[in-house]
Design a protein around this motif. Structure first.
Motif, short mmCIF file in Angstrom:
data_model
loop_
_atom_site.label_atom_id
_atom_site.label_comp_id
_atom_site.label_asym_id
_atom_site.label_seq_id
_atom_site.Cartn_x
_atom_site.Cartn_y
_atom_site.Cartn_z
N ILE A 1 0.84 -1.21 0.00
CA ILE A 1 0.00 0.00 0.00
C ILE A 1 0.87 1.25 0.00
O ILE A 1 0.60 2.21 -0.74
N GLY A 2 1.92 1.25 0.80
CA GLY A 2 2.83 2.40 0.84
C GLY A 2 3.53 2.62 -0.49
O GLY A 2 3.68 3.76 -0.95
N ALA A 3 3.96 1.54 -1.14
CA ALA A 3 4.64 1.66 -2.43
C ALA A 3 3.69 2.19 -3.51
O ALA A 3 4.09 3.03 -4.33
N VAL A 4 2.47 1.72 -3.51
CA VAL A 4 1.49 2.21 -4.49
C VAL A 4 1.17 3.68 -4.25
O VAL A 4 1.08 4.48 -5.19
N LEU A 5 1.03 4.06 -2.99
CA LEU A 5 0.76 5.46 -2.65
C LEU A 5 1.93 6.35 -3.09
O LEU A 5 1.71 7.42 -3.68
N LEU A 6 3.15 5.92 -2.86
CA LEU A 6 4.32 6.68 -3.28
C LEU A 6 4.39 6.79 -4.80
O LEU A 6 4.69 7.87 -5.34
N ALA A 7 4.08 5.70 -5.50
CA ALA A 7 4.09 5.74 -6.96
C ALA A 7 3.04 6.70 -7.51
O ALA A 7 3.29 7.43 -8.47
N VAL A 8 1.87 6.73 -6.92
CA VAL A 8 0.81 7.65 -7.36
C VAL A 8 1.23 9.10 -7.13
O VAL A 8 1.00 9.96 -8.00
N ILE A 9 1.85 9.37 -6.00
CA ILE A 9 2.30 10.74 -5.73
C ILE A 9 3.38 11.15 -6.72
O ILE A 9 3.36 12.27 -7.26
N VAL A 10 4.34 10.26 -7.00
CA VAL A 10 5.40 10.57 -7.96
C VAL A 10 4.82 10.81 -9.35
O VAL A 10 5.21 11.77 -10.04
N LEU A 11 3.90 9.98 -9.79
CA LEU A 11 3.29 10.17 -11.10
C LEU A 11 2.48 11.46 -11.17
O LEU A 11 2.48 12.14 -12.21
N ALA A 12 1.79 11.81 -10.11
CA ALA A 12 1.01 13.05 -10.10
C ALA A 12 1.93 14.27 -10.17
O ALA A 12 1.66 15.22 -10.93
N VAL A 13 3.03 14.24 -9.41
CA VAL A 13 3.97 15.36 -9.45
C VAL A 13 4.61 15.47 -10.83
O VAL A 13 4.76 16.56 -11.38
N ARG A 14 4.97 14.34 -11.41
CA ARG A 14 5.56 14.34 -12.75
C ARG A 14 4.59 14.88 -13.79
O ARG A 14 4.96 15.67 -14.67
N PHE A 15 3.34 14.46 -13.71
CA PHE A 15 2.32 14.94 -14.65
C PHE A 15 2.13 16.45 -14.52
O PHE A 15 2.08 17.17 -15.51
N LEU A 16 2.02 16.92 -13.28
CA LEU A 16 1.83 18.35 -13.07
C LEU A 16 3.07 19.15 -13.48
O LEU A 16 2.96 20.27 -14.00
N TRP A 17 4.26 18.60 -13.31
CA TRP A 17 5.50 19.29 -13.70
C TRP A 17 5.59 19.43 -15.22
O TRP A 17 6.00 20.45 -15.73
N GLU A 18 5.18 18.39 -15.94
CA GLU A 18 5.24 18.43 -17.40
C GLU A 18 4.17 19.33 -17.99
O GLU A 18 4.35 19.87 -19.08
N HIS A 19 3.06 19.52 -17.32
CA HIS A 19 1.95 20.30 -17.85
C HIS A 19 1.80 21.67 -17.17
O HIS A 19 0.74 22.26 -17.20
#
Length: 59
Positions: free
Chosen positions: A37-55
């Protein structure tokens, strides 16, 4: 004095609701489940930050 005999209460299954709360059929309360659960939560946060950084400049 008269005594009124109480009928014993019968439950549909022994243990009541507490028996259902003790078992975890998903396994998410185990240490391995919590790590997943912690790994999935961390992955979602990283992907969200990456998406927002690119856009950030596409307005």
């Amino acid at each position: 004095m008269w005594r009124i005999a109480r009928q014993p209460t019968r439950r549909p299954y022994p243990g009541g609701v507490l028996l259902l709360l003790q078992a975890d059929p998903t396994g998410l309360s185990t240490p391995l489940g919590q790590v997943v659960i912690g790994a999935v939560l961390l992955a979602v946060i990283v992907l969200a930050v990456r998406f927002l950084w690119e856009h950030r400049n596409r307005r």
